[in-house]
Design a protein around this motif. Structure first.
Motif, PDB file in Angstrom:
ATOM      1  N   CYS A  14       0.858  -1.189   0.000  1.00  0.00           N
ATOM      2  CA  CYS A  14       0.000   0.000   0.000  1.00  0.00           C
ATOM      3  C   CYS A  14       0.897   1.243   0.000  1.00  0.00           C
ATOM      4  CB  CYS A  14      -0.886  -0.023   1.247  1.00  0.00           C
ATOM      5  SG  CYS A  14      -1.674   1.539   1.667  1.00  0.00           S
ATOM      6  N   GLY A  15       0.807   2.026  -1.054  1.00  0.00           N
ATOM      7  CA  GLY A  15       1.639   3.225  -1.158  1.00  0.00           C
ATOM      8  C   GLY A  15       1.414   4.216  -0.037  1.00  0.00           C
ATOM      9  N   PHE A  16       0.167   4.462   0.333  1.00  0.00           N
ATOM     10  CA  PHE A  16      -0.132   5.390   1.414  1.00  0.00           C
ATOM     11  C   PHE A  16       0.449   4.872   2.729  1.00  0.00           C
ATOM     12  CE2 PHE A  16      -2.545   7.138   4.885  1.00  0.00           C
ATOM     13  CZ  PHE A  16      -2.679   8.475   4.548  1.00  0.00           C
ATOM     14  N   CYS A  17       0.258   3.572   2.977  1.00  0.00           N
ATOM     15  CA  CYS A  17       0.736   2.966   4.223  1.00  0.00           C
ATOM     16  C   CYS A  17       2.247   3.084   4.349  1.00  0.00           C
ATOM     17  CB  CYS A  17       0.318   1.499   4.280  1.00  0.00           C
ATOM     18  SG  CYS A  17      -1.459   1.233   4.063  1.00  0.00           S
ATOM     19  N   THR A  18       2.968   2.766   3.283  1.00  0.00           N
ATOM     20  CA  THR A  18       4.424   2.815   3.354  1.00  0.00           C
ATOM     21  C   THR A  18       4.934   4.253   3.415  1.00  0.00           C
ATOM     22  OG1 THR A  18       4.482   2.454   0.974  1.00  0.00           O
ATOM     23  CG2 THR A  18       4.882   0.557   2.359  1.00  0.00           C
ATOM     24  N   ALA A  19       4.245   5.179   2.776  1.00  0.00           N
ATOM     25  CA  ALA A  19       4.630   6.586   2.896  1.00  0.00           C
ATOM     26  C   ALA A  19       4.444   7.062   4.335  1.00  0.00           C
ATOM     27  CB  ALA A  19       3.820   7.438   1.926  1.00  0.00           C
ATOM     28  N   GLU A  20       3.379   6.617   4.972  1.00  0.00           N
ATOM     29  CA  GLU A  20       3.135   6.990   6.371  1.00  0.00           C
ATOM     30  C   GLU A  20       4.183   6.375   7.293  1.00  0.00           C
ATOM     31  OE1 GLU A  20       1.270   9.286   9.085  1.00  0.00           O
ATOM     32  OE2 GLU A  20       1.039   9.270   6.920  1.00  0.00           O
ATOM     33  N   VAL A  21       4.598   5.157   6.997  1.00  0.00           N
ATOM     34  CA  VAL A  21       5.663   4.517   7.779  1.00  0.00           C
ATOM     35  C   VAL A  21       6.947   5.331   7.655  1.00  0.00           C
ATOM     36  CG1 VAL A  21       7.203   2.503   7.827  1.00  0.00           C
ATOM     37  CG2 VAL A  21       4.725   2.187   7.825  1.00  0.00           C
ATOM     38  N   ARG A  22       7.262   5.766   6.460  1.00  0.00           N
ATOM     39  CA  ARG A  22       8.461   6.609   6.282  1.00  0.00           C
ATOM     40  C   ARG A  22       8.379   7.885   7.096  1.00  0.00           C
ATOM     41  NH1 ARG A  22      11.210   7.559   0.546  1.00  0.00           N
ATOM     42  NH2 ARG A  22      13.134   7.724   1.710  1.00  0.00           N
ATOM     43  N   PRO A  53      -5.712 -12.433   6.975  1.00  0.00           N
ATOM     44  CA  PRO A  53      -6.910 -11.616   6.722  1.00  0.00           C
ATOM     45  C   PRO A  53      -7.092 -10.500   7.754  1.00  0.00           C
ATOM     46  CG  PRO A  53      -7.421 -13.921   6.361  1.00  0.00           C
ATOM     47  CD  PRO A  53      -6.037 -13.871   6.967  1.00  0.00           C
ATOM     48  N   ALA A  54      -6.806 -10.780   9.017  1.00  0.00           N
ATOM     49  CA  ALA A  54      -6.932  -9.742  10.050  1.00  0.00           C
ATOM     50  C   ALA A  54      -5.919  -8.626   9.823  1.00  0.00           C
ATOM     51  CB  ALA A  54      -6.742 -10.345  11.443  1.00  0.00           C
ATOM     52  N   LEU A  55      -4.673  -8.990   9.492  1.00  0.00           N
ATOM     53  CA  LEU A  55      -3.637  -7.974   9.265  1.00  0.00           C
ATOM     54  C   LEU A  55      -3.934  -7.136   8.036  1.00  0.00           C
ATOM     55  CD1 LEU A  55      -0.361  -9.936  10.088  1.00  0.00           C
ATOM     56  CD2 LEU A  55      -1.601  -8.318  11.530  1.00  0.00           C
ATOM     57  N   ARG A  56      -4.556  -7.737   7.038  1.00  0.00           N
ATOM     58  CA  ARG A  56      -4.909  -6.977   5.831  1.00  0.00           C
ATOM     59  C   ARG A  56      -6.122  -6.083   6.046  1.00  0.00           C
ATOM     60  NH1 ARG A  56      -3.791 -11.893   1.803  1.00  0.00           N
ATOM     61  NH2 ARG A  56      -1.589 -11.444   1.407  1.00  0.00           N
ATOM     62  N   ALA A  57      -6.971  -6.442   6.999  1.00  0.00           N
ATOM     63  CA  ALA A  57      -8.198  -5.679   7.245  1.00  0.00           C
ATOM     64  C   ALA A  57      -7.932  -4.354   7.951  1.00  0.00           C
ATOM     65  CB  ALA A  57      -9.184  -6.511   8.055  1.00  0.00           C
ATOM     66  N   GLN A  58      -6.926  -4.337   8.839  1.00  0.00           N
ATOM     67  CA  GLN A  58      -6.615  -3.106   9.558  1.00  0.00           C
ATOM     68  C   GLN A  58      -5.200  -3.180  10.122  1.00  0.00           C
ATOM     69  OE1 GLN A  58      -8.986  -2.363  13.089  1.00  0.00           O
ATOM     70  NE2 GLN A  58      -9.301  -4.537  13.422  1.00  0.00           N
ATOM     71  N   ARG A 111      -7.693   1.303   0.627  1.00  0.00           N
ATOM     72  CA  ARG A 111      -6.387   1.968   0.716  1.00  0.00           C
ATOM     73  C   ARG A 111      -5.593   1.934  -0.588  1.00  0.00           C
ATOM     74  NH1 ARG A 111      -6.236  -2.655   3.658  1.00  0.00           N
ATOM     75  NH2 ARG A 111      -4.605  -4.185   3.186  1.00  0.00           N
ATOM     76  N   TYR A 112      -5.739   0.894  -1.386  1.00  0.00           N
ATOM     77  CA  TYR A 112      -5.002   0.842  -2.656  1.00  0.00           C
ATOM     78  C   TYR A 112      -5.552   1.883  -3.627  1.00  0.00           C
ATOM     79  CZ  TYR A 112      -3.376  -3.565  -0.753  1.00  0.00           C
ATOM     80  OH  TYR A 112      -2.847  -4.525   0.056  1.00  0.00           O
ATOM     81  N   VAL A 114      -7.134   4.661  -2.755  1.00  0.00           N
ATOM     82  CA  VAL A 114      -6.746   5.965  -2.206  1.00  0.00           C
ATOM     83  C   VAL A 114      -5.286   6.252  -2.548  1.00  0.00           C
ATOM     84  CG1 VAL A 114      -6.378   7.271  -0.072  1.00  0.00           C
ATOM     85  CG2 VAL A 114      -8.454   5.900  -0.352  1.00  0.00           C
ATOM     86  N   SER A 115      -4.430   5.257  -2.421  1.00  0.00           N
ATOM     87  CA  SER A 115      -3.006   5.431  -2.732  1.00  0.00           C
ATOM     88  C   SER A 115      -2.809   5.836  -4.184  1.00  0.00           C
ATOM     89  CB  SER A 115      -2.237   4.134  -2.453  1.00  0.00           C
ATOM     90  OG  SER A 115      -2.249   3.840  -1.084  1.00  0.00           O
ATOM     91  N   ARG A 116      -3.492   5.138  -5.087  1.00  0.00           N
ATOM     92  CA  ARG A 116      -3.375   5.487  -6.519  1.00  0.00           C
ATOM     93  C   ARG A 116      -3.882   6.899  -6.772  1.00  0.00           C
ATOM     94  NH1 ARG A 116      -4.991   0.158  -7.045  1.00  0.00           N
ATOM     95  NH2 ARG A 116      -7.138   0.762  -7.452  1.00  0.00           N
ATOM     96  N   PHE A 117      -5.012   7.259  -6.155  1.00  0.00           N
ATOM     97  CA  PHE A 117      -5.576   8.599  -6.324  1.00  0.00           C
ATOM     98  C   PHE A 117      -4.588   9.673  -5.868  1.00  0.00           C
ATOM     99  CE2 PHE A 117      -7.910  12.223  -4.557  1.00  0.00           C
ATOM    100  CZ  PHE A 117      -8.609  12.634  -5.682  1.00  0.00           C
ATOM    101  N   LEU A 118      -3.861   9.390  -4.792  1.00  0.00           N
ATOM    102  CA  LEU A 118      -2.885  10.346  -4.260  1.00  0.00           C
ATOM    103  C   LEU A 118      -1.527  10.263  -4.958  1.00  0.00           C
ATOM    104  CD1 LEU A 118      -3.662   9.997  -0.444  1.00  0.00           C
ATOM    105  CD2 LEU A 118      -4.327  11.869  -1.985  1.00  0.00           C
ATOM    106  N   GLY A 119      -1.418   9.356  -5.927  1.00  0.00           N
ATOM    107  CA  GLY A 119      -0.158   9.219  -6.652  1.00  0.00           C
ATOM    108  C   GLY A 119       0.903   8.480  -5.865  1.00  0.00           C
ATOM    109  N   LEU A 120       0.496   7.624  -4.952  1.00  0.00           N
ATOM    110  CA  LEU A 120       1.427   6.849  -4.127  1.00  0.00           C
ATOM    111  C   LEU A 120       1.315   5.389  -4.545  1.00  0.00           C
ATOM    112  CD1 LEU A 120       0.504   8.496  -0.726  1.00  0.00           C
ATOM    113  CD2 LEU A 120       2.589   8.871  -2.043  1.00  0.00           C
ATOM    114  N   PRO A 121       2.099   4.981  -5.522  1.00  0.00           N
ATOM    115  CA  PRO A 121       1.980   3.613  -6.036  1.00  0.00           C
ATOM    116  C   PRO A 121       2.441   2.574  -5.031  1.00  0.00           C
ATOM    117  CG  PRO A 121       3.930   4.647  -6.923  1.00  0.00           C
ATOM    118  CD  PRO A 121       3.180   5.721  -6.147  1.00  0.00           C
ATOM    119  N   ALA A 122       1.961   1.369  -5.223  1.00  0.00           N
ATOM    120  CA  ALA A 122       2.398   0.254  -4.387  1.00  0.00           C
ATOM    121  C   ALA A 122       3.889   0.053  -4.585  1.00  0.00           C
ATOM    122  CB  ALA A 122       1.634  -1.005  -4.761  1.00  0.00           C
TER     123      ALA A 122
END
Length: 147
Positions: A14-22, A53-58, A111-112, A114-122
């Motif tokens: 997830c691009g958004f998720c990894t950007a937030e981790v950074r 499945p739980a980790l992917r859900a949230q 989230r995927y 949203v990530s694409r919409f924000l230009g944050l690719p996987a």
């Protein structure tokens, strides 16, 4: 190296998720956080009581004392540990939690998109045979911190 205060299990695809981790890594001056990419090849270090499945859900995280946090509780803990507790103050307001939980659930589900919409690719790890390099979104860290 000491055990981190919080280990965050995030979706490296997830691009958004990894950007937030950074962003969290950049603010984590005391080394309070550790990160585990659940999308990394061979991932099998599940927190207690979870499955894929739980980790992917949230978002999930584990505190130093072994408590498993989910969703907004994970975000609240992480932001607080890096000095951004003020940014998550609404999460502490009981009346706001239900709509914020609903909104978080919608974000997590999409989230995927949203990530694409924000230009944050996987940014999945790059693999060649059995050897993989971690997601380029992540800073290099000592091996102890990756687990």
């Amino acid at each position: 190296m000491s055990t981190p205060e919080l280990t965050i299990y995030f979706d490296g695809a997830c691009g958004f998720c990894t950007a937030e981790v950074r962003a969290l890594q950049g603010r984590d001056r005391l080394g309070a956080l550790a990160f585990v990419d659940i999308a990394a090849p061979g991932f099998d270090a599940f927190p207690p009581g979870t499955d894929m499945p739980a980790l992917r859900a949230q978002l999930h995280s584990v505190t130093r004392d072994g408590r498993v946090l989910k969703g907004l509780d994970s975000l609240q803990a992480a932001y607080t540990l890096v000095g951004l507790g003020w940014a998550v103050l609404p999460l502490r307001v009981r009346a706001l939690r239900p709509p914020l939980e609903w909104a978080y659930g919608q974000f997590a589900r999409h989230r995927y998109r949203v990530s694409r919409f924000l230009g944050l690719p996987a940014m999945a790890p790059q693999c060649d045979g059995d050897a993989c390099r971690p997601s380029p979104y992540l800073k290099e860290a000592p091996d102890e911190r990756r687990r």
